[in-house]
Design an enzyme around this catalytic site. Structure first.
Site, PDB file in Angstrom:
ATOM      1  N   ARG A  69       0.838  -1.191   0.000  1.00 47.19           N
ATOM      2  CA  ARG A  69       0.000   0.000   0.000  1.00 47.19           C
ATOM      3  C   ARG A  69       0.880   1.251   0.000  1.00 47.19           C
ATOM      4  O   ARG A  69       1.945   1.269   0.618  1.00 47.19           O
ATOM      5  CB  ARG A  69      -0.894   0.018   1.244  1.00 47.19           C
ATOM      6  CG  ARG A  69      -2.022  -0.992   1.180  1.00 47.19           C
ATOM      7  CD  ARG A  69      -2.958  -0.857   2.370  1.00 47.19           C
ATOM      8  NE  ARG A  69      -2.326  -1.233   3.617  1.00 47.19           N
ATOM      9  CZ  ARG A  69      -1.825  -0.392   4.492  1.00 47.19           C
ATOM     10  NH1 ARG A  69      -1.897   0.912   4.287  1.00 47.19           N
ATOM     11  NH2 ARG A  69      -1.265  -0.809   5.599  1.00 47.19           N
ATOM     12  N   TYR A 209      -1.626  -3.532  -6.902  1.00 44.48           N
ATOM     13  CA  TYR A 209      -1.313  -4.387  -5.756  1.00 44.48           C
ATOM     14  C   TYR A 209      -2.280  -4.214  -4.576  1.00 44.48           C
ATOM     15  O   TYR A 209      -2.594  -3.087  -4.174  1.00 44.48           O
ATOM     16  CB  TYR A 209       0.113  -4.097  -5.250  1.00 44.48           C
ATOM     17  CG  TYR A 209       0.702  -5.246  -4.463  1.00 44.48           C
ATOM     18  CD1 TYR A 209       1.374  -6.280  -5.108  1.00 44.48           C
ATOM     19  CD2 TYR A 209       0.580  -5.322  -3.077  1.00 44.48           C
ATOM     20  CE1 TYR A 209       1.902  -7.350  -4.407  1.00 44.48           C
ATOM     21  CE2 TYR A 209       1.106  -6.396  -2.361  1.00 44.48           C
ATOM     22  CZ  TYR A 209       1.775  -7.399  -3.033  1.00 44.48           C
ATOM     23  OH  TYR A 209       2.309  -8.463  -2.332  1.00 44.48           O
ATOM     24  N   GLY A 210      -2.683  -5.316  -3.990  1.00 44.89           N
ATOM     25  CA  GLY A 210      -3.366  -5.390  -2.692  1.00 44.89           C
ATOM     26  C   GLY A 210      -4.380  -4.287  -2.435  1.00 44.89           C
ATOM     27  O   GLY A 210      -5.247  -3.997  -3.262  1.00 44.89           O
ATOM     28  N   LYS A 218      -9.454  -2.234   1.831  1.00 48.06           N
ATOM     29  CA  LYS A 218      -9.144  -1.066   2.672  1.00 48.06           C
ATOM     30  C   LYS A 218      -9.948   0.170   2.245  1.00 48.06           C
ATOM     31  O   LYS A 218     -10.379   0.951   3.074  1.00 48.06           O
ATOM     32  CB  LYS A 218      -7.645  -0.765   2.601  1.00 48.06           C
ATOM     33  CG  LYS A 218      -6.761  -1.937   2.980  1.00 48.06           C
ATOM     34  CD  LYS A 218      -7.000  -2.396   4.385  1.00 48.06           C
ATOM     35  CE  LYS A 218      -5.990  -3.439   4.804  1.00 48.06           C
ATOM     36  NZ  LYS A 218      -6.240  -3.921   6.168  1.00 48.06           N
ATOM     37  N   HIS A 238     -10.712  -2.168  11.670  1.00 47.04           N
ATOM     38  CA  HIS A 238      -9.592  -3.000  11.209  1.00 47.04           C
ATOM     39  C   HIS A 238      -9.368  -4.102  12.251  1.00 47.04           C
ATOM     40  O   HIS A 238      -8.388  -4.085  12.989  1.00 47.04           O
ATOM     41  CB  HIS A 238      -8.358  -2.088  11.082  1.00 47.04           C
ATOM     42  CG  HIS A 238      -7.191  -2.711  10.391  1.00 47.04           C
ATOM     43  ND1 HIS A 238      -5.897  -2.298  10.600  1.00 47.04           N
ATOM     44  CD2 HIS A 238      -7.115  -3.706   9.480  1.00 47.04           C
ATOM     45  CE1 HIS A 238      -5.074  -3.005   9.840  1.00 47.04           C
ATOM     46  NE2 HIS A 238      -5.781  -3.864   9.162  1.00 47.04           N
ATOM     47  N   SER A 260      -1.108  -3.233  10.818  1.00 46.77           N
ATOM     48  CA  SER A 260      -0.785  -4.172   9.747  1.00 46.77           C
ATOM     49  C   SER A 260       0.426  -5.045  10.113  1.00 46.77           C
ATOM     50  O   SER A 260       1.403  -4.553  10.682  1.00 46.77           O
ATOM     51  CB  SER A 260      -0.455  -3.409   8.478  1.00 46.77           C
ATOM     52  OG  SER A 260      -1.537  -2.592   8.141  1.00 46.77           O
ATOM     53  N   ALA A 261       0.321  -6.326   9.732  1.00 45.66           N
ATOM     54  CA  ALA A 261       1.421  -7.277   9.893  1.00 45.66           C
ATOM     55  C   ALA A 261       1.894  -7.429  11.347  1.00 45.66           C
ATOM     56  O   ALA A 261       3.071  -7.567  11.619  1.00 45.66           O
ATOM     57  CB  ALA A 261       2.582  -6.905   8.972  1.00 45.66           C
ATOM     58  N   CYS A 262       0.949  -7.386  12.293  1.00 43.96           N
ATOM     59  CA  CYS A 262       1.268  -7.627  13.706  1.00 43.96           C
ATOM     60  C   CYS A 262       0.723  -8.977  14.142  1.00 43.96           C
ATOM     61  O   CYS A 262       0.537  -9.224  15.330  1.00 43.96           O
ATOM     62  CB  CYS A 262       0.663  -6.553  14.592  1.00 43.96           C
ATOM     63  SG  CYS A 262       1.636  -5.062  14.672  1.00 43.96           S
ATOM     64  N   GLY A 263       0.387  -9.843  13.200  1.00 45.27           N
ATOM     65  CA  GLY A 263      -0.046 -11.186  13.563  1.00 45.27           C
ATOM     66  C   GLY A 263      -1.553 -11.330  13.692  1.00 45.27           C
ATOM     67  O   GLY A 263      -2.025 -12.234  14.385  1.00 45.27           O
ATOM     68  N   LYS A 264      -2.335 -10.480  13.021  1.00 43.17           N
ATOM     69  CA  LYS A 264      -3.788 -10.621  13.119  1.00 43.17           C
ATOM     70  C   LYS A 264      -4.239 -11.957  12.550  1.00 43.17           C
ATOM     71  O   LYS A 264      -5.075 -12.642  13.131  1.00 43.17           O
ATOM     72  CB  LYS A 264      -4.503  -9.497  12.342  1.00 43.17           C
ATOM     73  CG  LYS A 264      -4.507  -8.205  13.093  1.00 43.17           C
ATOM     74  CD  LYS A 264      -5.794  -7.385  13.065  1.00 43.17           C
ATOM     75  CE  LYS A 264      -6.510  -7.229  11.751  1.00 43.17           C
ATOM     76  NZ  LYS A 264      -5.805  -6.320  10.846  1.00 43.17           N
ATOM     77  N   ASP A 285      -9.217  -9.615   9.197  1.00 44.41           N
ATOM     78  CA  ASP A 285      -8.731  -8.258   8.925  1.00 44.41           C
ATOM     79  C   ASP A 285      -9.745  -7.152   9.229  1.00 44.41           C
ATOM     80  O   ASP A 285      -9.354  -6.106   9.704  1.00 44.41           O
ATOM     81  CB  ASP A 285      -8.290  -8.157   7.452  1.00 44.41           C
ATOM     82  CG  ASP A 285      -7.404  -6.957   7.179  1.00 44.41           C
ATOM     83  OD1 ASP A 285      -6.576  -6.621   8.048  1.00 44.41           O
ATOM     84  OD2 ASP A 285      -7.529  -6.347   6.100  1.00 44.41           O
ATOM     85  N   ARG A 377       2.166 -12.109  -0.583  1.00 39.76           N
ATOM     86  CA  ARG A 377       0.844 -12.459  -0.062  1.00 39.76           C
ATOM     87  C   ARG A 377       0.289 -13.735  -0.670  1.00 39.76           C
ATOM     88  O   ARG A 377       0.646 -14.113  -1.791  1.00 39.76           O
ATOM     89  CB  ARG A 377      -0.139 -11.331  -0.409  1.00 39.76           C
ATOM     90  CG  ARG A 377       0.205  -9.976   0.164  1.00 39.76           C
ATOM     91  CD  ARG A 377      -0.150  -9.873   1.620  1.00 39.76           C
ATOM     92  NE  ARG A 377       0.176  -8.579   2.188  1.00 39.76           N
ATOM     93  CZ  ARG A 377      -0.541  -7.971   3.127  1.00 39.76           C
ATOM     94  NH1 ARG A 377      -1.628  -8.534   3.611  1.00 39.76           N
ATOM     95  NH2 ARG A 377      -0.171  -6.812   3.622  1.00 39.76           N
ATOM     96  N   ARG A 408       2.902  -3.774  18.371  1.00 40.56           N
ATOM     97  CA  ARG A 408       4.225  -4.334  18.587  1.00 40.56           C
ATOM     98  C   ARG A 408       5.004  -3.354  19.446  1.00 40.56           C
ATOM     99  O   ARG A 408       5.477  -2.332  18.958  1.00 40.56           O
ATOM    100  CB  ARG A 408       4.922  -4.354  17.218  1.00 40.56           C
ATOM    101  CG  ARG A 408       5.442  -5.625  16.748  1.00 40.56           C
ATOM    102  CD  ARG A 408       5.906  -5.458  15.310  1.00 40.56           C
ATOM    103  NE  ARG A 408       5.262  -6.459  14.496  1.00 40.56           N
ATOM    104  CZ  ARG A 408       5.695  -7.690  14.376  1.00 40.56           C
ATOM    105  NH1 ARG A 408       6.807  -8.080  14.983  1.00 40.56           N
ATOM    106  NH2 ARG A 408       5.037  -8.559  13.648  1.00 40.56           N
ATOM    107  N   ASN A 506      -0.841 -17.611  22.925  1.00 41.52           N
ATOM    108  CA  ASN A 506      -1.734 -16.463  23.160  1.00 41.52           C
ATOM    109  C   ASN A 506      -3.123 -16.937  23.591  1.00 41.52           C
ATOM    110  O   ASN A 506      -3.922 -16.155  24.110  1.00 41.52           O
ATOM    111  CB  ASN A 506      -1.815 -15.570  21.911  1.00 41.52           C
ATOM    112  CG  ASN A 506      -0.498 -14.856  21.660  1.00 41.52           C
ATOM    113  OD1 ASN A 506       0.306 -14.701  22.587  1.00 41.52           O
ATOM    114  ND2 ASN A 506      -0.256 -14.451  20.432  1.00 41.52           N
TER     115      ASN A 506
HETATM  116  C1  OXD Z   1      -2.859  -4.359   5.898  1.00 37.27           C
HETATM  117  C2  OXD Z   1      -3.414  -5.534   5.200  1.00 37.27           C
HETATM  118  O1  OXD Z   1      -1.922  -3.734   5.405  1.00 37.27           O
HETATM  119  O2  OXD Z   1      -4.306  -6.166   5.789  1.00 37.27           O
HETATM  120  O3  OXD Z   1      -3.355  -4.039   6.989  1.00 37.27           O
HETATM  121  O4  OXD Z   1      -3.001  -5.841   4.088  1.00 37.27           O
HETATM  122 MN    MN Z   2      -5.046  -5.165   7.545  1.00 28.81          MN
END
Ligand code: OXD
Ligand code: MN
Length: 596
Positions: A69, A209-210, A218, A238, A260-264, A285, A377, A408, A506
């Site tokens: 993004r 992309y994405g 998003k 989110h 983003s990218a924190c392990g969701k 997400d 991805r 994080r 967790n």
């Molecule tokens: C983000 C995604 O960037 O979900 O949050 O791709």
């Molecule tokens: Mn996301």
């Protein structure tokens, strides 16, 4: 063509502007999908993976300038700059439309314009909403088919109703006879991801992309949906949604917001390490939440697939994600093995010799370069997740008992703490902070404030968004039924090493949350909220964990938090008169508890 005159007119208007060679209305069928995939294989844009190893799956490499993004090219174009607020890039809507109309003129020459009706949320759900995206990217079509409910059936539900119009072009028209490149897109300074909150429109140009290009995600389900949610009294967030079942078979649903990218994705489908507990996934997400007739907050996952970060997804870290992409999956910017399968760092096996990296070169593990891009991805259908919740498509949604915020943070923030009230929970959400990761272009490892994990995703002034959260508490049909709010941090470190094992462990924290929702679980009051009593989290069977270490994981150090206050003051100052008085009061109360 459809019976919806507004839609027909809109498509005709954009056909005249973009001047595609062909217009294709997507029906969403298997046959159509296969034809589009076959044509991408034939043109060299896609590689079909080995049918035995990865049935019906395809591999793509993007242009190196188009890998994530682009937040500095993402705009909220409200009439007044103040309404976009201090955290968004703003541009005047009239000026932006002028700039973009020039770019869109003739932008689809030599290409097909696809028209995709899609539903965010189960078809016909009262919480769902419909959009229509036009795009000149066949890659976007096959991804949207996984990520949303897309095709003719959406038109049946739409009837002559309203939809969110989403315009997308990769911004790379072809001259007659010009050969296409593998991943067409525009240079970075010509990419525009724009939103018009007053008219609920999305115009995206230049990226394939994405989140820049799959506009349901998003752009619609967060930025435009936050605006709709504020207008209509609901929440677009989110957040992952998971179902948690205890050994007695009792079940509760939890929604959780992490940057983003924190392990969701990992948390959304984790495999608990404590016996008898079960986690099931509703979404990884985004959550849309509305009050139900019983006064509880109900959530749906507006998406139908996972657009997950590939690296470090393994049978150890997230078996359910890896199994979700065993077939019918699109892989982008990972490695391609000589036997036609995929590979990435942390997948759990050595890289087979001769693997091609995301830049289409033979990967040399000794080079120090990664094989898979850090934001590579997989796009996988949600129904393929072995841990998918039986109610993940329930049009009524699932009742939410707890809301988690997290990020994080190597220091200061304990493993878990609990809000003292709804407004205190909103305060916690408003100060979420995290180290940046590769999901967005820019420097990695910097701590940034990411309120509600929505910093790049809120379609209006973030201060007003805080106010909307306060008003949800105020207007709740029954305040006693509001979800409890918690803040978690799996990433606390000592001497550079994580103190908490994370991943499946967790579940120990989730079990504590479950108990707290039932009014059980012993807590200790601290300046930041309620923290578990030393023995309230089950650490039985946890290798390397001692009560002393646990005390460090849960420690609330007043001096560290005093330092944090300066950062919160600075953060809040940005919102000026848009900061709700309730949050100013929460901050004041916090300072008093700290003795400052
Ligand atoms: C983000 C995604 O960037 O979900 O949050 O791709
Ligand atoms: Mn996301």
């Amino acid at each position: 063509m459809t019976k919806n005159q507004k839609l027909n007119q809109w498509v005709a208007e954009w056909t005249a502007i973009c001047q595609p060679d062909r217009v294709h209305w997507c029906d969403g069928s298997e046959e159509e999908n296969q034809q589009i995939l076959d044509s991408m294989v034939a043109s060299g844009m896609a590689v079909k993976l080995n049918e035995e190893k990865r049935p019906n799956s395809y591999y793509f490499q993007s242009d190196p300038s188009d890998v994530a993004r682009v937040e500095n090219r993402t705009f909220i174009c409200s009439k007044k700059e103040e309404d976009a607020g201090p955290t968004n890039h703003w541009e005047d809507p009239v000026k932006m439309k002028e700039i973009l109309l020039q770019k869109y003129t003739g932008c689809m020459k030599g290409r097909t314009m696809y028209v995709m009706p899609f539903s965010m949320g189960p078809l016909g759900s009262k919480i769902a909403h419909i959009g229509v995206q036009i795009t000149d990217s066949p890659y976007v079509v096959v991804n949207m088919r996984i990520m949303t409910r897309m095709g003719s059936k959406v038109l049946d539900v739409l009837g002559d109703g309203d939809f969110v119009p989403c315009i997308h072009s990769v911004g790379a028209p072809l001259k007659p006879g010009q050969k296409d490149v593998k991943w067409p897109c525009a240079p970075i300074e010509e990419k525009f991801i724009t939103h018009f909150p007053e008219t609920h429109e999305i115009w995206s140009y230049g990226s394939g992309y994405g989140g820049n290009a799959l506009l349901g995600k998003k752009c619609f389900a967060l930025r435009i949906a936050t605006v709709m949610a504020r207008e209509q009294g609901w929440l677009a967030e989110h957040m992952l949604i998971l179902g948690l079942t205890n050994p007695k078979g009792e079940k509760k649903y939890v929604a959780a917001a992490f940057p983003s990218a924190c392990g969701k994705t990992n948390l959304a489908m984790l495999v608990p390490t404590i016996p008898g507990w079960k986690v099931e996934c509703v979404g990884d997400d985004i959550a849309w939440m509305k009050f139900g007739a019983d006064g509880r907050l109900y959530a749906i996952n507006p998406e139908a697939g996972f657009f997950g970060v590939a690296p470090y997804t393994s049978m150890q870290t997230n078996p359910n994600a890896l199994l979700s992409c065993r077939a019918n999956t699109i892989f982008t910017n990972v490695g391609l093995t000589p036997d036609g399968d995929i590979w990435w760092e942390g997948i759990g096996t050595d890289c087979p010799a001769g693997t091609i990296n995301w830049k289409n070169q033979v990967h040399d593990p000794a080079s120090g370069e990664v094989c898979a891009h850090p934001n590579s991805r997989f796009t996988a259908p949600a129904y393929q997740c072995p841990a998918i919740d039986k109610d993940w498509e329930n049009p009524a949604g699932v009742p939410i008992s707890a809301i988690l915020f997290g990020g994080r943070r190597p220091s200061t923030v304990p493993l878990i703490h609990e809000a003292m009230s709804w407004n205190h929970g909103v305060f916690m959400g408003s100060i979420v902070s995290s180290e940046t990761t590769a999901a967005v272009i820019g420097q990695v490892g910097i701590v940034r404030r990411d309120p509600f994990a929505m910093l790049p995703f809120c379609g209006y002034n973030m201060g007003d968004y805080f106010g909307h959260w306060i008003s949800i508490g105020k207007n709740a049909p029954d305040p006693t039924k509001l979800p409890k709010v918690f803040y978690v941090n799996w990433f606390r470190k000592e001497n550079g090493k994580f103190l908490w094992p994370g991943y499946g462990d967790n579940s120990r924290v989730l079990a504590y949350i479950f108990d707290r929702c039932d009014g059980k679980g012993e807590t200790v009051d601290t300046v930041i909220g309620k923290v578990p009593a030393p023995s309230a989290i089950n650490i039985e069977g946890l290798k390397d964990m001692t009560p002393e270490k646990m005390a460090k994981v849960l420690n609330v150090d007043k001096e560290e938090w005093k330092k944090e206050i300066a950062l919160i003051d600075e953060h809040y100052a940005r919102f000026g008169s848009h900061l709700p008085k309730e949050l100013a009061a929460e901050l004041q109360g916090f300072k008093q508890r700290l003795g400052i």
